[in-house]
Scaffold this active site. Sequence first.
Site, PDB file in Angstrom:
ATOM      1  N   HIS A  94      -2.736  -0.763  -7.288  1.00 30.54           N
ATOM      2  CA  HIS A  94      -3.312  -0.848  -5.952  1.00 30.54           C
ATOM      3  C   HIS A  94      -2.752  -2.060  -5.214  1.00 30.54           C
ATOM      4  O   HIS A  94      -2.775  -3.187  -5.722  1.00 30.54           O
ATOM      5  CB  HIS A  94      -4.833  -0.965  -6.021  1.00 30.54           C
ATOM      6  CG  HIS A  94      -5.499  -0.949  -4.671  1.00 30.54           C
ATOM      7  ND1 HIS A  94      -5.769   0.224  -4.005  1.00 30.54           N
ATOM      8  CD2 HIS A  94      -5.921  -1.953  -3.869  1.00 30.54           C
ATOM      9  CE1 HIS A  94      -6.341  -0.062  -2.836  1.00 30.54           C
ATOM     10  NE2 HIS A  94      -6.439  -1.391  -2.735  1.00 30.54           N
ATOM     11  N   SER A  95      -2.226  -1.825  -4.011  1.00 33.35           N
ATOM     12  CA  SER A  95      -1.688  -2.890  -3.154  1.00 33.35           C
ATOM     13  C   SER A  95      -0.583  -3.647  -3.901  1.00 33.35           C
ATOM     14  O   SER A  95       0.424  -3.048  -4.257  1.00 33.35           O
ATOM     15  CB  SER A  95      -2.822  -3.809  -2.687  1.00 33.35           C
ATOM     16  OG  SER A  95      -2.417  -4.588  -1.586  1.00 33.35           O
ATOM     17  N   MET A  96      -0.750  -4.925  -4.191  1.00 32.78           N
ATOM     18  CA  MET A  96       0.273  -5.631  -4.959  1.00 32.78           C
ATOM     19  C   MET A  96       0.569  -4.910  -6.268  1.00 32.78           C
ATOM     20  O   MET A  96       1.724  -4.790  -6.695  1.00 32.78           O
ATOM     21  CB  MET A  96      -0.175  -7.056  -5.258  1.00 32.78           C
ATOM     22  CG  MET A  96       0.764  -7.804  -6.204  1.00 32.78           C
ATOM     23  SD  MET A  96       0.116  -9.428  -6.675  1.00 32.78           S
ATOM     24  CE  MET A  96       1.299  -9.923  -7.915  1.00 32.78           C
ATOM     25  N   SER A 122      -1.269   2.987  -4.660  1.00 36.95           N
ATOM     26  CA  SER A 122      -2.427   2.967  -3.770  1.00 36.95           C
ATOM     27  C   SER A 122      -2.323   1.793  -2.801  1.00 36.95           C
ATOM     28  O   SER A 122      -2.093   0.650  -3.215  1.00 36.95           O
ATOM     29  CB  SER A 122      -3.690   2.844  -4.634  1.00 36.95           C
ATOM     30  OG  SER A 122      -4.854   2.726  -3.873  1.00 36.95           O
TER      31      SER A 122
END
Length: 249
Positions: A94-96, A122
């Site tokens: 997710h993200s990073m 994500s």
Amino acid sequence: MTTKTTFNSWVTCPQPNPQAKLRLFCLPYAGGNAMVFRTWANDLPPTIEVCPLELPGRGRQMNLPPYTKMQPLVREIAQNLIPYLDKPFAFFGHSMGGLVSFELTRLLRSDYNLTPSHLFISARNAPQVPPTKRPIYNLPDAEFWQEILNFNGTPDDIVDNPDIIQIFLPILRADFTVLDTYIYKYQPPFDFPISVFGGLQDPEFTDYELEAWREQTTAPFLLQMIDGNHFFISSNQKVLLKSISQQLE
């Protein structure tokens, strides 16, 4: 089949499941830790063993300095992950964590000839799309913290506690240094499916930046938008996990 697995400080498993057919390794957002995924096994089928990764600077790796460059980070993750790739596996980031899981997957392919059965990304733009936002990792503390708050994912007990902020700032700054200094280099696309999730109310990324992940695979690609902001991973967890479950079955 192995009946018991001993996990290390990098690879955690809140609910060990030796009989599972697949391990789902999960990587959190900047500043996040393995606890983000502590309840995921409750909403996934017993064929999937959820194994969150703990990065240095947090959780059981709190005493280790966080990484500030992508390639040293993914090399270290890979070395600690190899013992657990003895059965089919998939990545969720997710993200990073999405970008880290992408580079980790490329490293495993090139250096170990290993690939996941599925890559789930994500709330992260495709790596080949040039960034549209200014780097924030080198901003003064006050400005940097304000940028973090703009993501709308910081718990109130942290926002209102200066002592905790001082603990989190170095970790967040290190994580954003990884992101803001990352340089994409072309490699051939993967040959396994990629699924991308985005938040319908997330202002961070456009549909184009998410859709562009399609270029990174020759296999099936899915883009699914989920109700919520950048942290729909928490606010709409059951919808997210239902989709992951369906795609891994």
